[in-house]
Design a protein around this motif. Sequence first.
Motif, PDB file in Angstrom:
ATOM      1  N   MET A 246      46.536  42.248  50.871  1.00 27.25           N
ATOM      2  CA  MET A 246      46.372  41.366  51.204  1.00 27.25           C
ATOM      3  C   MET A 246      47.420  40.988  49.993  1.00 27.25           C
ATOM      4  O   MET A 246      47.610  41.578  49.056  1.00 27.25           O
ATOM      5  CB  MET A 246      44.767  40.940  50.990  1.00 27.25           C
ATOM      6  N   LYS A 247      48.273  39.561  50.420  1.00 21.53           N
ATOM      7  CA  LYS A 247      49.097  38.718  49.660  1.00 21.53           C
ATOM      8  C   LYS A 247      48.521  37.211  49.176  1.00 21.53           C
ATOM      9  O   LYS A 247      48.200  36.656  50.238  1.00 21.53           O
ATOM     10  CB  LYS A 247      50.256  38.528  50.283  1.00 21.53           C
ATOM     11  N   LEU A 248      48.149  37.057  47.867  1.00 23.30           N
ATOM     12  CA  LEU A 248      47.104  35.937  47.350  1.00 23.30           C
ATOM     13  C   LEU A 248      48.046  34.790  47.441  1.00 23.30           C
ATOM     14  O   LEU A 248      49.037  35.015  46.915  1.00 23.30           O
ATOM     15  CB  LEU A 248      46.733  36.060  46.489  1.00 23.30           C
ATOM     16  N   LEU A 249      48.030  33.919  47.982  1.00 26.42           N
ATOM     17  CA  LEU A 249      48.747  32.220  47.302  1.00 26.42           C
ATOM     18  C   LEU A 249      48.525  32.156  45.990  1.00 26.42           C
ATOM     19  O   LEU A 249      49.716  31.664  45.466  1.00 26.42           O
ATOM     20  CB  LEU A 249      48.065  31.410  47.863  1.00 26.42           C
ATOM     21  N   ASP A 250      47.395  32.611  45.180  1.00 26.67           N
ATOM     22  CA  ASP A 250      47.233  32.386  44.008  1.00 26.67           C
ATOM     23  C   ASP A 250      47.031  33.177  43.362  1.00 26.67           C
ATOM     24  O   ASP A 250      45.066  34.194  43.887  1.00 26.67           O
ATOM     25  CB  ASP A 250      46.530  31.090  43.243  1.00 26.67           C
ATOM     26  N   SER A 253      43.013  34.052  42.145  1.00 28.95           N
ATOM     27  CA  SER A 253      42.191  33.792  42.567  1.00 28.95           C
ATOM     28  C   SER A 253      41.243  35.150  42.935  1.00 28.95           C
ATOM     29  O   SER A 253      41.514  36.098  42.480  1.00 28.95           O
ATOM     30  CB  SER A 253      42.468  33.671  44.608  1.00 28.95           C
ATOM     31  N   LYS A 254      39.737  34.714  43.052  1.00 32.16           N
ATOM     32  CA  LYS A 254      38.735  35.568  42.734  1.00 32.16           C
ATOM     33  C   LYS A 254      38.373  36.182  43.194  1.00 32.16           C
ATOM     34  O   LYS A 254      38.248  35.403  44.595  1.00 32.16           O
ATOM     35  CB  LYS A 254      37.384  34.860  42.331  1.00 32.16           C
ATOM     36  N   ILE A 255      38.029  37.561  43.993  1.00 31.75           N
ATOM     37  CA  ILE A 255      37.854  37.866  44.994  1.00 31.75           C
ATOM     38  C   ILE A 255      36.547  38.801  44.539  1.00 31.75           C
ATOM     39  O   ILE A 255      36.002  39.233  43.185  1.00 31.75           O
ATOM     40  CB  ILE A 255      38.422  39.848  44.791  1.00 31.75           C
ATOM     41  N   HIS A 256      35.715  38.704  45.479  1.00 39.13           N
ATOM     42  CA  HIS A 256      34.355  38.767  45.599  1.00 39.13           C
ATOM     43  C   HIS A 256      33.771  39.236  46.944  1.00 39.13           C
ATOM     44  O   HIS A 256      34.470  39.842  47.397  1.00 39.13           O
ATOM     45  CB  HIS A 256      33.098  37.201  45.917  1.00 39.13           C
ATOM     46  N   GLN A 299      30.712  42.905  52.784  1.00 39.52           N
ATOM     47  CA  GLN A 299      31.584  41.470  52.503  1.00 39.52           C
ATOM     48  C   GLN A 299      32.265  41.579  51.275  1.00 39.52           C
ATOM     49  O   GLN A 299      32.383  41.516  50.839  1.00 39.52           O
ATOM     50  CB  GLN A 299      31.079  39.802  53.505  1.00 39.52           C
ATOM     51  N   VAL A 300      33.887  41.316  52.022  1.00 43.50           N
ATOM     52  CA  VAL A 300      34.984  40.873  50.638  1.00 43.50           C
ATOM     53  C   VAL A 300      35.498  39.404  50.739  1.00 43.50           C
ATOM     54  O   VAL A 300      35.550  39.090  52.412  1.00 43.50           O
ATOM     55  CB  VAL A 300      36.236  41.584  50.892  1.00 43.50           C
ATOM     56  N   ASP A 301      35.067  38.529  49.640  1.00 46.33           N
ATOM     57  CA  ASP A 301      35.191  36.889  49.792  1.00 46.33           C
ATOM     58  C   ASP A 301      36.339  37.278  48.977  1.00 46.33           C
ATOM     59  O   ASP A 301      36.387  37.557  47.765  1.00 46.33           O
ATOM     60  CB  ASP A 301      34.433  36.304  50.296  1.00 46.33           C
ATOM     61  N   VAL A 302      37.479  36.324  49.741  1.00 47.60           N
ATOM     62  CA  VAL A 302      38.616  35.225  48.631  1.00 47.60           C
ATOM     63  C   VAL A 302      38.027  33.925  48.520  1.00 47.60           C
ATOM     64  O   VAL A 302      38.333  33.034  48.859  1.00 47.60           O
ATOM     65  CB  VAL A 302      40.264  35.493  48.805  1.00 47.60           C
ATOM     66  N   GLU A 303      37.680  33.740  46.565  1.00 50.20           N
ATOM     67  CA  GLU A 303      37.231  32.765  46.630  1.00 50.20           C
ATOM     68  C   GLU A 303      35.534  32.289  47.745  1.00 50.20           C
ATOM     69  O   GLU A 303      34.874  33.126  47.508  1.00 50.20           O
ATOM     70  CB  GLU A 303      38.022  31.275  46.834  1.00 50.20           C
TER      71      GLU A 303
END
Length: 1310
Positions: A246-250, A253-256, A299-303
Motif C-alpha cells: 500500500m502507498k498512502l497519499l498522506d 495517515s493513521k492505520i487502524h 479489518q484494516v482501515d486507513v483513517e
Amino acid sequence: MLNKKRDPKAVVAIRKQSRIPGVVITQCVEQVPLGKSTPDFTRKPLATTVQEGKKAVLKAMVSGEPAPTVTWERKNGEVDDPEKYKTRYDERAREHYLEIPKVKLDQADTYRCFATNVYGNAVCTTTLNVKEVVLKKKGQAGNGQAPLDFRSMLKKTVVTRKKQLPPKKEGEIDPKLWELLLSAKRKDYEKICLDFGVTDFRWMLKRLNQMRKEREDEQAKVVEKLEDVKQIEVKPNGRAEFSFNMKLLDPNSKIHVYKDGKSVPYGDDDNSNPSLKKTGTKYVFSINDPQPEDAGFYQVDVEEANVLTTDFQVPDVKFVAKIKDAKAVESEDAVFQCVLSTPLNRITWSKQDASLEHGDKYEITVSEDKLTHTLRVKDCAMADNGKYYAIVGITSSSAALTVEADPDGGKGRKGIKTGDQGDLTKLALEQGKDNRAKDQKDSADSGAGAALRDGGAGSGDGSSDGSKDASGVKTDGGKGDENLLGDGDDENNMGDGDDKKKKRSRTGPLVPDTVSDRGVQFVSGLSDTVANIGERAELTCKLSTEASGGRWYKNGKLLTNGDGVRIIKDGACHKLIIDCCKKDDTAVYCFEAEGRKSEATLNIQDPPQIDSDALVNFTKPVIIKAGESAEWKLTFSGGDPMNIQWYKDDDELLPGLNVKTETSATQSQLRLTKCQRKDSGEVKIKIKNKFGTTEATSRLIVLDKPTPPQGPADIVESAVTSVEFKWKPPKDSGGCPITGYIIERQQVGRCKWTNLGEICGSDASYRDSGVDPGRRYCYRIRAKTAEGISDYLQTEDIAAGVLRYPGAPAAPKVISAFKDRINLAWSPPCDTGGTKIVGYNLERNKKGTNYWSLVNQGGPITDTKFAVKDVFEGAAYEFRVSAINLSGAGDPSIPCDTVIARDPMKPPGRVTDLKLTSSSYTTFSLAWTKPREVKGVEDEAQGYYVEIRLIECLEWSRCNAVPFTLTSYTVLGLKAMATYWVRVIATNYGGDGEPQGFDKYVIAMPPPVRPRFKDRNMKTFVVVRSGNTVRLNINFEACPLPEIIWLKDGIPVAKHVTITNSDKGSQLLIPTSERSDSGVYTITVKNLVGQESFNVEIRVTDDPRPPGPVELVQNIPGTVTLSWSPSPDEKRDDRLHYTVSQRDSFKRTWRTVADNLFNNKFTVVNILPGWEYHFRVFAKNDMGLSTPSEPPVFETRKEKEKFIVNTPKKKNLDFQAAPAFIVPLKMRTAPQGYECHMSCAVKGDPAPRVTWYRNNISLNTNTNYHITNVCGVCSLLILRVGVKHNSEYKVVIENKLGSAECSMILSVRE
C-alpha cells in the motif's frame, strides 16, 4: 382496527415515525388530544469519543406536550451512581445532559435516552467510545523489560471504534461474506463462499462489482495504490500473518486494525505482539504464538476507509495421523497424507514460508469425508528438497522430502507414499464412523443443515468426481478407492504410450512392489440433494467403465423400478429418478457396483404453498365504506409447524378489539371491523415453516366522504364588480373522485348564507360577478363526491370595489440597442393589486433632462417587451415602466441603466504586455497595453476589469465593479504571502473580451530580498552589570518575511529571555541579567532567498573584588618580584586580569608598570638601592578596577663601609657562555580583541641576539608587534588579538658561541 369512540386514555402501543433518524416513538394512547403531542427528539445525542480520565458529555433536546421526562440507561450497566453519572437540564439552551466526570474504559458502552410523557415515549441510542492512554512501545525490550503483549491488553480494552457489521438475517447473505469477497482475489471466491454455505455465487457478482467500485472510490481518498492483498494464514514458524502492499497519499495517515469491530493495539517491532511492520510499501501484520482467542474477523482501515478484511478461524481439530517423511527419485511424484479428527473443506500446505496452491506442480486433494488431505508433489526435482507443512488452524505437522538423483534417467512418475496407506485409510474410516455416529445423535434438521454446510458432498463413499471443489483442491474418487497413489490407469496422468512402458519397481517400505489394477472406480459419486414435495428429484453417479452395472438401496433396502422410482443406466452414468417426491422419500440412498459404494442423503422439504386460485382472489383489493368490516381468507399447504403472521403497511397485526384472526392447518382468516378511512393500506400475510417462507399481498380501500378543501383561499381578482379566488383540492378525496364544489356566500355583517350553486370538480376556482361595490364578502366551499359532501373551507373577508393599484415592476432590461431603436423587456409586478394586469406604460428620459415622456402614446403595452424606435443616434436614454390594472396605473419602476442609441460593438481583444510593476504584502500593481482594434472582429476597448482568485479557489472575484479606462491598476486588500492568479479583461459596450493573465501565479509580497542587517555600527561586544537589563535591537531587511532564530552558544535561548520580532527587526530582552547569561548570542535571519547571521557577545559581570595579600621577594639585585593571591572572581570571569602600579620616594606619583597580567606574579626591574618603593595590585575586568591590594614598603638601604683597597691578584677569567633560556615561552590562550603578552628570560655572554618568528616569519621589523628586551627578559606584545594570530610563535637567540630556540602556540578564543 382503531376505533375513534374508544377511551383516549386506553393503553395501546402504536409506533410512529420521527423526523430524526434513529428515534423510535411509541404512542401509548389511541388518540392524542388536540394541542397535546407524544415526545420526540429535536436533537438526539451524538456518538462521542473521549480519552480515558476526561469528562464525557451526552446532550439531547426533546419536544412534546406536556414536557416529557428524560432518563438515561446503558446497555451493560447502571447509571444510578451519582458520583459517576450526573444528569441536569439547561433551561436556557433547552438541553438535557448526561455527564461522566472522569470516564473509564469500562464505561464505554451503548447509551439510551428516553423521553416520556402521559401520551407515549421516544427512545434513541448513542455510543460512547473511550480511548486508552497511549503506551510506549519502543525501548522496553532493550531496558530489560518483557516484550509488550498487546493481545493481553486487548482483553482489557472495551473501546469499540468501528461500526459493527449488521447481524445476518434469515434468508440473506452474511454481511461478513461480502466484506471478505471485497478483499479477496477472484480465484478465492469459491472457497470463501463454501465456508459460508454458498455453493452458487454467480448471481452475487453484479452486486459485488458495484460494492467493489464504491469501496475503491472510498479508498482513493487516502490510498494511492493497494495491491498484493493476502489473507491471514498461519506460517510454519508459528506466526499468523496477512500482508498487503500500500502507498498512502498522506504518509501521516493513521492505520487502524480491528478485531470483531474492536480496536487492536499493535507495535511496529519484533518484540510487539501483535505487530504491524512496514518495509517500503509492504505492510505485514503478524501474531506470535496465536491462541484460540485470537480467532476473529480482522479489518484494516486507513483513517475511515477499509483496505483489507480477513477471517482468522481456529477450528477445533487435531491430527489423527500426521504427515511423514518421504523419499523420491527425480521425475517421480511424492505424496504427503494426513488424517484429521473433524472434516474440513481444506487445510494449508506450505513449504518453508510459501503457501502451496493446486496447479501443475502441486496436486491437493481431499477425500469425500473431508478427513484425509493429500499433497502430491509432481515430477520431483532436486529443488523440491526440504520440509513441507500441513497447517490446520494453529496446529501443524511437518515432514521432509528427500529427492535422489535418478541413476537410470527414467521419465516415468510414480507416487511415493509416506507410510502404510492401509493404516491411513483405516484411520480415516474409523474417524468417519465416529463422526457419523455423532451425527446420528443430532436431529434430522441439524443433519440436513450440516450436509449443506459440507458443500453438498455425499456422506457415503466415493461420491466425489475428482474435479476441483469449492476449496480449490481436488476430491478423491470415493472411499471405495483405497489406493490414493496415481498410476497408469489415471487418464489425466499418462497417455496410452506410457501404459505400454515397463513399470519400475522400488524397494522400501513406502512404495508397493507393483501397481495393480484397481477395478471399477467412481468418476463422480452421489451428492446430497434437497427437493420439495411434489417436485422431481434425481440422484446421479458415474463409473469408470460402461460395462459395470449396479444396484440402488434406500436406507439399506434394495430398490427396483416398481418402488415408485425410475432406475436408468445411460452408459457409465446411473440415475435414480423420483418424479413426484413424497415426505417418506427422505432417506439415505446408496449405489453399489462391484463392491464400490457411494451414498447420499435425499431430504424432502415441504415449504408453505398457496393455492393459485385462492391467491388470485386474495390479491384483489377489498373496497368497503367507512364503518364496515373487511375480511380476507387464504388457503395454503405445507409442513408443520406453520407460523402465520398478518401485516398492514409492514406493521404486524395482533389480535385486538377490531382485529380478529382465525387460523387452521390449511387456512387463515383476517377480519377488520369498523374500518375508517385511515385504515386503508396494504395487507400482507406471511406463512413460514422450517423449510421456507411465502407471502401474499392484498389491499384495503376504505371509502369515505372527502376532507375539506385546502386553504387558505388565494384572491385572484378583487374588482369593482367581480371577485375571483382559488383554493386547493382536498388532501384526501375519500377514495372517490371529486365531482364538484358547492359555493356559499355571506355578506360581512349579515347572518344569512346564500347558495351560489355547484361548479365542476376539475376547477378549484370561482368568479363571483354579483357583488356590490364597496362591500365585503366571505365564502364557504365544500367538496362533493359519490360518498358524500365534505366539511367547508371558509375564506377570509374579500373586499369588492376597492381601488388597489398594482405595485412597481422591476427595472426594465436593455435587450439590444441600435442607432435607430432600443429593445426593452421587463417582468410583471409581484403585487397585482388584487386584479389582473391589463397593460403597461413605458416612459423615457433623455440623459441630462428631468422630463419623463410617455413612449406608448397609442395605448397600454400588453406585452412585457417593447421596441423604442423614436430615438436619436448617439443620445443617452433612461427608461421606466408602470403596470396598469382595473383600478389604474401603479407606481413606476426604478429607471434602467443608461443606454446609448448606437449600433452594437464587437468585444475587444486581449490586453498585451501585462506585467507586475510592484508588490507588497497587501497590494500589487499591474500595467498593460491597450488591445489593438481589428475592424469587424475586435472593437476598441472602453474599459478594463481586473479579476483575481486564490490558488486554492475556483471562482474569480472582480476587483472593480465599474470598468476603468486607465491601463494600470493597484489591487488592494490582499492576504500577506497568499498566492493569486491574476487576469485583466478589456470591455466595451459590445461585451467583455478574452481575459489575459500571467503564466505563473503571483505572491502577495514585496520583491525578494536576501536578509541583511541595516546597522553597520552594530556592537559585537556588550558588557552589562549583573542585575541590569540587557536589550539588543537588531534591524534588518528581508523579503519574504523571514524566520528569526536566536541561539546562545549554539543552543536555543533560555525561557526567561524575551524575543520580540517584527518585519523590520528583532529585539532580545533579558529583564534581570545574571552571570550565567554571559555568552555569544547569534541571530539568524532566514527566508527563501537566503540567510544571514550576526554574533553579539554579552558579558554579564560586576565590579571585581581585590586580589589577596601581596608578597615582595628580591631574588636578583635591582629587581623585586610581586606575588599575590588570586581575586575570588577569577574563576567566574575569564577576562579578569591584573594591573600593577608603582610609586617611589623620588617622584611620589603612581605609574602603571604592568597591565593585562593573567597570572599572579610580576617582576619589577630597575630597583635602585636606597629608594623606597610602594606597590599596588588591582583586579581588572570589563567593569573596571577593584580596590587595590598594597604590600608593605619595599626599600634597599645603601650601607657605607670603610674604603679598603685590596689589590687582587690578576687572573684571566673567561665569562663567555652560549645562549640559553632561563624561563621558556609558555602556551597561551587569549580572547579575541584583547592584548596578549608573551615573554621569556634568556642568558648568554656576549648578550645574544633575539629574533621573534611567527610561522617561521621574522617579526622584528613588523610594526604591528611591540618587542622589548630588558636585562634578558624578552617580551612580545600584540595590541589586538585576532583570528589570524592563531599560530606558532618562536624565539631564536644566538651569539658567536651558538644558538637556542623556544616555541609556543597561541590559541585565540572567540
